[in-house]
Design a protein around this motif. Sequence first.
Motif, PDB file in Angstrom:
ATOM      1  N   LYS A 390       0.441  -1.018  -0.084  1.00 61.45           N
ATOM      2  CA  LYS A 390       0.158  -0.022  -0.112  1.00 61.45           C
ATOM      3  C   LYS A 390       0.975   1.342  -0.182  1.00 61.45           C
ATOM      4  O   LYS A 390       1.506   1.756   1.573  1.00 61.45           O
ATOM      5  CB  LYS A 390      -0.625   0.020   0.865  1.00 61.45           C
ATOM      6  N   VAL A 391       1.114   2.049  -1.447  1.00 61.46           N
ATOM      7  CA  VAL A 391       1.828   3.198  -1.571  1.00 61.46           C
ATOM      8  C   VAL A 391       0.786   4.746  -0.746  1.00 61.46           C
ATOM      9  O   VAL A 391       0.132   4.383  -1.761  1.00 61.46           O
ATOM     10  CB  VAL A 391       2.592   2.510  -2.495  1.00 61.46           C
ATOM     11  N   CYS A 401      -2.124   0.380  -4.393  1.00 64.19           N
ATOM     12  CA  CYS A 401      -1.751  -1.017  -4.736  1.00 64.19           C
ATOM     13  C   CYS A 401      -0.226  -0.349  -5.337  1.00 64.19           C
ATOM     14  O   CYS A 401      -0.408  -0.523  -6.993  1.00 64.19           O
ATOM     15  CB  CYS A 401      -2.643  -2.212  -4.623  1.00 64.19           C
ATOM     16  N   TRP A 402       0.482  -1.461  -5.093  1.00 72.27           N
ATOM     17  CA  TRP A 402       2.214  -1.632  -5.319  1.00 72.27           C
ATOM     18  C   TRP A 402       1.949  -2.147  -6.801  1.00 72.27           C
ATOM     19  O   TRP A 402       2.767  -2.314  -7.489  1.00 72.27           O
ATOM     20  CB  TRP A 402       3.575  -1.860  -4.748  1.00 72.27           C
ATOM     21  N   ASP A 412      -8.778  -3.532   2.436  1.00 73.97           N
ATOM     22  CA  ASP A 412      -9.480  -5.115   1.790  1.00 73.97           C
ATOM     23  C   ASP A 412      -9.312  -4.879   0.557  1.00 73.97           C
ATOM     24  O   ASP A 412      -9.325  -6.254   0.228  1.00 73.97           O
ATOM     25  CB  ASP A 412     -11.425  -4.217   1.484  1.00 73.97           C
ATOM     26  N   HIS A 413      -8.427  -4.692  -0.202  1.00 70.73           N
ATOM     27  CA  HIS A 413      -8.279  -4.568  -1.747  1.00 70.73           C
ATOM     28  C   HIS A 413      -7.209  -5.753  -1.779  1.00 70.73           C
ATOM     29  O   HIS A 413      -7.358  -7.020  -2.210  1.00 70.73           O
ATOM     30  CB  HIS A 413      -7.353  -3.457  -2.346  1.00 70.73           C
ATOM     31  N   CYS A 419      -3.184  -9.665  -4.814  1.00 71.74           N
ATOM     32  CA  CYS A 419      -2.331  -8.882  -4.541  1.00 71.74           C
ATOM     33  C   CYS A 419      -2.525  -8.957  -3.319  1.00 71.74           C
ATOM     34  O   CYS A 419      -2.693  -9.358  -1.960  1.00 71.74           O
ATOM     35  CB  CYS A 419      -2.955  -7.146  -4.801  1.00 71.74           C
ATOM     36  N   ARG A 420      -0.483  -9.568  -2.713  1.00 74.75           N
ATOM     37  CA  ARG A 420       0.084  -9.253  -1.981  1.00 74.75           C
ATOM     38  C   ARG A 420      -0.041  -8.375  -0.590  1.00 74.75           C
ATOM     39  O   ARG A 420       0.933  -7.473  -1.756  1.00 74.75           O
ATOM     40  CB  ARG A 420       0.927 -10.448  -1.856  1.00 74.75           C
ATOM     41  N   LEU A 421      -0.002  -8.268   0.309  1.00 75.21           N
ATOM     42  CA  LEU A 421      -0.107  -6.762   0.979  1.00 75.21           C
ATOM     43  C   LEU A 421       1.867  -6.881   1.193  1.00 75.21           C
ATOM     44  O   LEU A 421       2.893  -6.173   1.372  1.00 75.21           O
ATOM     45  CB  LEU A 421      -0.110  -7.387   2.291  1.00 75.21           C
ATOM     46  N   PHE A 422       2.066  -7.965   1.329  1.00 73.50           N
ATOM     47  CA  PHE A 422       4.061  -8.167   1.497  1.00 73.50           C
ATOM     48  C   PHE A 422       4.423  -9.747   0.497  1.00 73.50           C
ATOM     49  O   PHE A 422       3.931 -10.047   0.765  1.00 73.50           O
ATOM     50  CB  PHE A 422       4.519  -8.150   2.837  1.00 73.50           C
TER      51      PHE A 422
END
Length: 520
Positions: A390-391, A401-402, A412-413, A419-422
């Motif tokens: 999250k950028v 989203c990066w 929530d995305h 997409c992965r958060l990390f």
Amino acid sequence: MGTQTPAAIRFASKVARFRCLDSVPDADEAQKQEIEVLESIYAESLQILSEEGERPMLLRVEVPVALDSGSVQLLIETAEGQVPAGSVEELPPCVLFIALPPHWPLAGPATAAMVLEAPHMGSSELEALECSLEDETKQESSVFDWVCKLQEHLHVEDQLLLSSEMFREDNPMEVAMTLLSHNQRANHERRQRENQVCPVCFDELPGSRGVFLSCGHFGCHDCLQQMARLYTSEGDVTALRCPVPDCRVPCFDADVLRQLLGSNSKLLEKWEELSLKHCLDSMEDVVYCPRCDLEGDGQRVPCIQDNEHMATCEVCGFTFCGKCRTVYHPGTECASVDDRLDALEARAAGIGPEAKAARAELLTLRHLAKTTKNCPKCNFGIEKSEGCSKVLCGNCKTHFCWRCGKTITGYDHFATSDCRLFDDDEIRRWNQRVHQVDKAQARAHEARFLAQFMDPERLREQSRECPRCRAAVLKESKNNHLRCYACMTQFCARCFEVLPKGKASEHFNKLRSCPQHSDE
């Protein structure tokens, strides 16, 4: 009071009738005593306009205007109807000009001449109030009683209508601006006198010793100065926001920064340059000439692009496409990144300054393609070195989203998409940092534990310095074989030689070497 105002003309005509009157014996002394009493009551609100011994005596008294509801809504009468102009908590004082006859206050009833001046009242209303006031005060000989009578009439309700019929000489718009500016000055002066609390250091101090931001909130000079210096030095002018958590608006304007940084400081110049750059970057029709900054020295020339993305540099005359920053190509699509890379590779294979510039641009594009992405809203380039996917765009403050480039609000995305958060690289960096923190926490815990039982001076005497990382290592009992828990290095406490892993005992078994156990 200006000599050209209607009040001045009325006052001059009323004063003229007193100039032919003779003074009464002992009147001068009585007037002097009366004026001393008035000065003790009204202080700075009372002003003597005439010279000492001059007759008639002229006085000027400022009388405050009472607001029945605490504030007044200003309405301007126009052809389209009543237009609200704002509200005020304080109106300018009503000024009472008084001409005292020579016999005052000894002989007969006081037939003083009175003229009023009040910005919120029209000429006809003022003249009617003057006549009423003179009739009511004919039997009174005290200026104090006259002022009290006037205060009974100076009450304003919750609304004040300003019309051209009321103000024959002035424009109602100008009258409204006069009232609003007076209210603003009065509020500022009141806040300067009152104690304020800094939201950063929570110190309580008079408002005159701090700075009021354009949003209305207060901060002490030292805290706001540190904020201005820090963010300006780091080049992040968008972070200069109100320190109040519920506000956080960008309220550090040029006047505030001149007060904090100094009008001739280099930091102020840097802030002005950064502010201009940020303003240009946020404008969708502004692009930078790719040729003027060919050497990468920061000499960027802003250019305006039209609806077809055509821009012309006024410095070098280069006409280029604002989207791909290449030669303008009307009627054809912009080349893709791969096509641009292929073209640059072909140019970089040659010799000369153009090939050198192509090689530099090729390296830059490869680095940007690997580490940066464009904001989906303002197309501003964003570089991500670490953190989650999250950028936040530093230019328009949009979250996206990066991984997929979509604009998002919360998290929530990452729960409803692929997409992965990390990513794996971030998890690897996290493990490395945690491992370093664990070792640092272990050393700190060991030091705190030993400090409970040993004297600090004795602890320093029994510690040895690691030959690699210089960390302090405690020598337990008589054993000279030590291990540094910071870098896991094994070394001898006698000669500080680094011992090889798995063969540390060989150092102590050699002839003429250090003993493994000793008192020192």
